[in-house]
Design a protein around this motif. Structure first.
Motif, PDB file in Angstrom:
ATOM      1  N   LYS A  43       0.789  -1.230   0.000  1.00  0.00           N
ATOM      2  CA  LYS A  43       0.000   0.000   0.000  1.00  0.00           C
ATOM      3  C   LYS A  43       0.825   1.286   0.000  1.00  0.00           C
ATOM      4  N   LEU A  44       2.128   1.193   0.155  1.00  0.00           N
ATOM      5  CA  LEU A  44       2.971   2.371   0.297  1.00  0.00           C
ATOM      6  C   LEU A  44       4.089   2.347  -0.740  1.00  0.00           C
ATOM      7  N   SER A  45       4.280   3.479  -1.414  1.00  0.00           N
ATOM      8  CA  SER A  45       5.363   3.546  -2.400  1.00  0.00           C
ATOM      9  C   SER A  45       6.046   4.908  -2.355  1.00  0.00           C
ATOM     10  N   PHE A  46       7.332   4.895  -2.653  1.00  0.00           N
ATOM     11  CA  PHE A  46       8.147   6.099  -2.751  1.00  0.00           C
ATOM     12  C   PHE A  46       8.870   6.037  -4.089  1.00  0.00           C
ATOM     13  N   SER A  47       8.889   7.130  -4.802  1.00  0.00           N
ATOM     14  CA  SER A  47       9.640   7.166  -6.051  1.00  0.00           C
ATOM     15  C   SER A  47      10.370   8.491  -6.164  1.00  0.00           C
ATOM     16  N   THR A  48      11.553   8.412  -6.751  1.00  0.00           N
ATOM     17  CA  THR A  48      12.338   9.619  -6.983  1.00  0.00           C
ATOM     18  C   THR A  48      13.032   9.485  -8.335  1.00  0.00           C
ATOM     19  N   PHE A  49      13.058  10.587  -9.065  1.00  0.00           N
ATOM     20  CA  PHE A  49      13.707  10.628 -10.364  1.00  0.00           C
ATOM     21  C   PHE A  49      14.547  11.888 -10.446  1.00  0.00           C
ATOM     22  N   ALA A  50      15.795  11.735 -10.843  1.00  0.00           N
ATOM     23  CA  ALA A  50      16.708  12.863 -10.996  1.00  0.00           C
ATOM     24  C   ALA A  50      17.023  13.030 -12.479  1.00  0.00           C
ATOM     25  N   TYR A  51      17.079  14.284 -12.911  1.00  0.00           N
ATOM     26  CA  TYR A  51      17.337  14.600 -14.312  1.00  0.00           C
ATOM     27  C   TYR A  51      18.498  15.587 -14.402  1.00  0.00           C
ATOM     28  N   PHE A  52      19.372  15.378 -15.389  1.00  0.00           N
ATOM     29  CA  PHE A  52      20.466  16.308 -15.623  1.00  0.00           C
ATOM     30  C   PHE A  52      20.555  16.607 -17.110  1.00  0.00           C
ATOM     31  N   MET A  53      20.803  17.875 -17.439  1.00  0.00           N
ATOM     32  CA  MET A  53      21.009  18.279 -18.818  1.00  0.00           C
ATOM     33  C   MET A  53      22.133  19.306 -18.842  1.00  0.00           C
ATOM     34  N   SER A  54      23.142  19.084 -19.691  1.00  0.00           N
ATOM     35  CA  SER A  54      24.272  20.007 -19.759  1.00  0.00           C
ATOM     36  C   SER A  54      23.873  21.303 -20.466  1.00  0.00           C
ATOM     37  N   LYS A  55      24.780  22.256 -20.470  1.00  0.00           N
ATOM     38  CA  LYS A  55      24.477  23.560 -21.059  1.00  0.00           C
ATOM     39  C   LYS A  55      24.238  23.423 -22.564  1.00  0.00           C
ATOM     40  N   ARG A  56      23.508  24.394 -23.094  1.00  0.00           N
ATOM     41  CA  ARG A  56      23.245  24.428 -24.527  1.00  0.00           C
ATOM     42  C   ARG A  56      22.894  25.840 -24.947  1.00  0.00           C
ATOM     43  N   GLU A  57      22.923  26.093 -26.239  1.00  0.00           N
ATOM     44  CA  GLU A  57      22.599  27.406 -26.788  1.00  0.00           C
ATOM     45  C   GLU A  57      21.510  27.245 -27.833  1.00  0.00           C
ATOM     46  N   SER A  59      19.298  29.265 -30.720  1.00  0.00           N
ATOM     47  CA  SER A  59      19.196  30.462 -31.537  1.00  0.00           C
ATOM     48  C   SER A  59      17.772  30.565 -32.070  1.00  0.00           C
ATOM     49  N   THR A  60      17.131  31.690 -31.819  1.00  0.00           N
ATOM     50  CA  THR A  60      15.768  31.916 -32.292  1.00  0.00           C
ATOM     51  C   THR A  60      15.718  33.259 -33.000  1.00  0.00           C
ATOM     52  N   ILE A  61      14.549  33.635 -33.438  1.00  0.00           N
ATOM     53  CA  ILE A  61      14.414  34.938 -34.093  1.00  0.00           C
ATOM     54  C   ILE A  61      14.671  36.077 -33.121  1.00  0.00           C
ATOM     55  N   PHE A  62      14.648  35.794 -31.831  1.00  0.00           N
ATOM     56  CA  PHE A  62      14.893  36.813 -30.811  1.00  0.00           C
ATOM     57  C   PHE A  62      16.375  36.927 -30.438  1.00  0.00           C
ATOM     58  N   GLY A  63      17.195  36.017 -30.942  1.00  0.00           N
ATOM     59  CA  GLY A  63      18.615  36.040 -30.626  1.00  0.00           C
ATOM     60  C   GLY A  63      19.085  34.726 -30.044  1.00  0.00           C
ATOM     61  N   LEU A  64      20.250  34.749 -29.439  1.00  0.00           N
ATOM     62  CA  LEU A  64      20.866  33.567 -28.853  1.00  0.00           C
ATOM     63  C   LEU A  64      20.537  33.498 -27.369  1.00  0.00           C
ATOM     64  N   ASP A  65      20.074  32.372 -26.923  1.00  0.00           N
ATOM     65  CA  ASP A  65      19.748  32.175 -25.511  1.00  0.00           C
ATOM     66  C   ASP A  65      20.606  31.028 -24.987  1.00  0.00           C
ATOM     67  N   LYS A  66      21.443  31.327 -24.009  1.00  0.00           N
ATOM     68  CA  LYS A  66      22.304  30.309 -23.407  1.00  0.00           C
ATOM     69  C   LYS A  66      21.606  29.744 -22.177  1.00  0.00           C
ATOM     70  N   ILE A  67      21.560  28.436 -22.101  1.00  0.00           N
ATOM     71  CA  ILE A  67      20.892  27.754 -20.998  1.00  0.00           C
ATOM     72  C   ILE A  67      21.947  26.993 -20.205  1.00  0.00           C
ATOM     73  N   ASP A  68      22.064  27.316 -18.927  1.00  0.00           N
ATOM     74  CA  ASP A  68      23.038  26.676 -18.045  1.00  0.00           C
ATOM     75  C   ASP A  68      22.648  25.225 -17.778  1.00  0.00           C
ATOM     76  N   PRO A  69      23.595  24.411 -17.302  1.00  0.00           N
ATOM     77  CA  PRO A  69      23.257  23.036 -16.936  1.00  0.00           C
ATOM     78  C   PRO A  69      22.127  23.009 -15.896  1.00  0.00           C
ATOM     79  N   VAL A  70      21.293  21.994 -15.989  1.00  0.00           N
ATOM     80  CA  VAL A  70      20.129  21.880 -15.109  1.00  0.00           C
ATOM     81  C   VAL A  70      20.130  20.519 -14.427  1.00  0.00           C
ATOM     82  N   PHE A  71      19.902  20.520 -13.128  1.00  0.00           N
ATOM     83  CA  PHE A  71      19.705  19.285 -12.367  1.00  0.00           C
ATOM     84  C   PHE A  71      18.402  19.441 -11.593  1.00  0.00           C
ATOM     85  N   THR A  72      17.492  18.533 -11.790  1.00  0.00           N
ATOM     86  CA  THR A  72      16.240  18.565 -11.031  1.00  0.00           C
ATOM     87  C   THR A  72      15.963  17.182 -10.461  1.00  0.00           C
TER      88      THR A  72
END
Length: 120
Positions: A43-57, A59-72
């Protein structure tokens, strides 16, 4: 007899290779996930999920957007008092990060919720 159950999974990917040799900066050079589900009793459960994504850039019509690494990390604890009903606590982005995950989007912080799921 009730038994403890464990589920473990992960996925990892490296930067995609292209046939033209062009390095695409919009795709992260590394990303992955790691998950664990633990059921100490039926009847009882625990779950955890970790996600990591390295930096990336991006380019859109609005310009260049740099995205820092993300860990959630996400966490869910659920209890089923009866078969078709679950009471749960859920945390998306457990550490309440304010890093954006995509170009020109809002910085969404952690979301924490309590709830009840019914199956019909």
């Amino acid at each position: 007899k009730e038994t403890k159950e464990y589920y473990f999974g992960s996925s990892v990917a490296e930067e995609p290779q292209t046939t033209d040799g062009y390095k695409h900066k919009a795709a992260p050079s590394f990303y992955g996930t790691l998950g664990l589900i633990y059921k100490p009793i039926d009847k009882l459960s625990f779950s955890t999920f970790a996600y990591f994504m390295s930096k990336r850039e991006l380019s859109t019509i609005f310009g260049l957007d740099k995205i820092d690494p993300v860990f959630t990390m996400n966490l869910k604890a659920g209890y089923k008092p009866i078969q078709n009903c679950e009471i749960f606590f859920e945390a998306h982005d457990l550490f309440n990060s304010d890093k954006k995950q995509s170009a020109y989007t809002d910085k969404i912080r952690g979301v924490y919720s309590f709830g009840v799921n019914f199956e019909f």
